[in-house]
Design a protein around this motif. Structure first.
Motif, mmCIF file in Angstrom:
data_model
loop_
_atom_site.group_PDB
_atom_site.id
_atom_site.type_symbol
_atom_site.label_atom_id
_atom_site.label_comp_id
_atom_site.label_asym_id
_atom_site.label_seq_id
_atom_site.Cartn_x
_atom_site.Cartn_y
_atom_site.Cartn_z
ATOM 1 N N TYR A 158 8.167 11.211 0.288
ATOM 2 C CA TYR A 158 6.833 10.663 0.495
ATOM 3 C C TYR A 158 6.901 9.396 1.336
ATOM 4 O O TYR A 158 7.844 8.616 1.237
ATOM 5 C CB TYR A 158 6.163 10.368 -0.847
ATOM 6 C CG TYR A 158 5.997 11.610 -1.680
ATOM 7 C CD1 TYR A 158 5.000 12.535 -1.390
ATOM 8 C CD2 TYR A 158 6.860 11.877 -2.745
ATOM 9 C CE1 TYR A 158 4.847 13.693 -2.131
ATOM 10 C CE2 TYR A 158 6.716 13.033 -3.495
ATOM 11 C CZ TYR A 158 5.717 13.931 -3.187
ATOM 12 O OH TYR A 158 5.565 15.088 -3.920
ATOM 13 N N ILE A 163 5.390 6.616 1.081
ATOM 14 C CA ILE A 163 5.475 5.383 0.298
ATOM 15 C C ILE A 163 6.935 5.023 0.010
ATOM 16 O O ILE A 163 7.324 3.849 0.082
ATOM 17 C CB ILE A 163 4.638 5.466 -1.013
ATOM 18 C CG1 ILE A 163 4.595 4.125 -1.733
ATOM 19 C CG2 ILE A 163 5.174 6.542 -1.933
ATOM 20 C CD1 ILE A 163 3.692 3.103 -1.136
ATOM 21 N N ASP A 164 7.759 6.018 -0.295
ATOM 22 C CA ASP A 164 9.180 5.768 -0.575
ATOM 23 C C ASP A 164 9.907 5.300 0.683
ATOM 24 O O ASP A 164 10.703 4.359 0.637
ATOM 25 C CB ASP A 164 9.855 7.036 -1.129
ATOM 26 C CG ASP A 164 9.221 7.503 -2.424
ATOM 27 O OD1 ASP A 164 8.777 6.646 -3.225
ATOM 28 O OD2 ASP A 164 9.166 8.721 -2.640
ATOM 29 N N ASN A 222 8.819 1.708 1.574
ATOM 30 C CA ASN A 222 9.478 0.728 0.700
ATOM 31 C C ASN A 222 10.953 0.554 1.055
ATOM 32 O O ASN A 222 11.471 -0.566 1.083
ATOM 33 C CB ASN A 222 9.320 1.119 -0.770
ATOM 34 C CG ASN A 222 7.975 0.736 -1.317
ATOM 35 O OD1 ASN A 222 7.443 -0.337 -1.018
ATOM 36 N ND2 ASN A 222 7.392 1.608 -2.128
ATOM 37 N N HIS A 224 0.594 10.904 -1.294
ATOM 38 C CA HIS A 224 1.143 10.337 -2.532
ATOM 39 C C HIS A 224 1.000 8.811 -2.515
ATOM 40 O O HIS A 224 1.434 8.164 -1.565
ATOM 41 C CB HIS A 224 2.619 10.758 -2.639
ATOM 42 C CG HIS A 224 3.286 10.326 -3.880
ATOM 43 N ND1 HIS A 224 2.976 10.849 -5.111
ATOM 44 C CD2 HIS A 224 4.250 9.409 -4.089
ATOM 45 C CE1 HIS A 224 3.728 10.280 -6.018
ATOM 46 N NE2 HIS A 224 4.517 9.401 -5.430
ATOM 47 N N GLU A 225 0.374 8.266 -3.541
ATOM 48 C CA GLU A 225 0.186 6.821 -3.712
ATOM 49 C C GLU A 225 -0.441 6.160 -2.475
ATOM 50 O O GLU A 225 -0.022 5.094 -2.040
ATOM 51 C CB GLU A 225 1.504 6.142 -4.099
ATOM 52 C CG GLU A 225 2.026 6.617 -5.444
ATOM 53 C CD GLU A 225 3.236 5.844 -5.942
ATOM 54 O OE1 GLU A 225 3.479 4.715 -5.489
ATOM 55 O OE2 GLU A 225 3.931 6.391 -6.809
ATOM 56 N N ASP A 255 -3.186 4.552 -1.991
ATOM 57 C CA ASP A 255 -3.732 3.195 -2.126
ATOM 58 C C ASP A 255 -2.646 2.130 -2.014
ATOM 59 O O ASP A 255 -2.842 1.097 -1.369
ATOM 60 C CB ASP A 255 -4.498 3.056 -3.444
ATOM 61 C CG ASP A 255 -5.777 3.891 -3.462
ATOM 62 O OD1 ASP A 255 -6.357 4.106 -2.368
ATOM 63 O OD2 ASP A 255 -6.189 4.336 -4.544
ATOM 64 N N LYS A 256 -1.494 2.390 -2.600
ATOM 65 C CA LYS A 256 -0.365 1.452 -2.480
ATOM 66 C C LYS A 256 0.136 1.416 -1.035
ATOM 67 O O LYS A 256 0.482 0.363 -0.514
ATOM 68 C CB LYS A 256 0.777 1.853 -3.411
ATOM 69 C CG LYS A 256 0.492 1.604 -4.861
ATOM 70 C CD LYS A 256 1.685 1.992 -5.712
ATOM 71 C CE LYS A 256 1.362 1.834 -7.188
ATOM 72 N NZ LYS A 256 2.463 2.299 -8.043
#
Length: 148
Positions: free
Chosen positions: A82, A84-85, A88, A115-116, A118-119
């Protein structure tokens, strides 16, 4: 360091992908573009070219670009990954707070399903690679790169 992340299947890589990278280097205030081929896109069930072949093709196509790096993070996971991962991971690796995430305009229709999301929106500034003659109303909400 200011980075732009350009992820995707690149299955296969084509001239529009190269144009997106060139436009990002010319129009964004960044130090590098990090191209991240997926192992398997979360919205797909298979791929045409295997991940290793796609990675090698990207390395070959962008070998003369000083400010472009090809990242094997998702490929090495050997499973669906994803954004997000990846964001990060690269945020920590490059110790950066300014991250552009370049996506194709075709991804806007499913952006709310990421996936995620909003973050992710808190971590990056989205940049949409669009073609002016196809530009959607939704694309106008984001910073744009013209790939005509």
């Amino acid at each position: 360091m200011r980075i732009a992340i350009f992820g995707g299947s690149f299955d296969p890589i084509h001239v529009a992908h190269v144009t997106v990278v060139k436009e990002a280097l010319n129009k964004l205030d960044i130090d590098t573009v990090i191209v991240v081929p997926t192992y398997l896109n979360p919205f797909k069930s298979s791929f045409y070219l295997n991940p290793e072949t796609r990675f090698k093709l990207l390395k070959k196509v962008f070998k003369e670009f000083e400010k472009v790096q090809i990242c094997d993070y998702e490929k090495k996971k050997k499973k669906t990954s994803y954004s997000i991962d990846t964001v990060n991971y690269l945020k920590d690796l490059y110790n950066t707070s300014k991250i552009y995430l370049i996506i194709g305009e075709d991804n806007l229709k499913n952006l709310d399903k990421w996936h995620e999301i909003d973050k992710l929106k808190e971590l990056v500034e989205f940049v949409v690679a669009s073609r002016k003659r196809f530009e959607s109303k939704k694309a106008k909400e984001f910073k744009n790169l013209d790939v005509n």
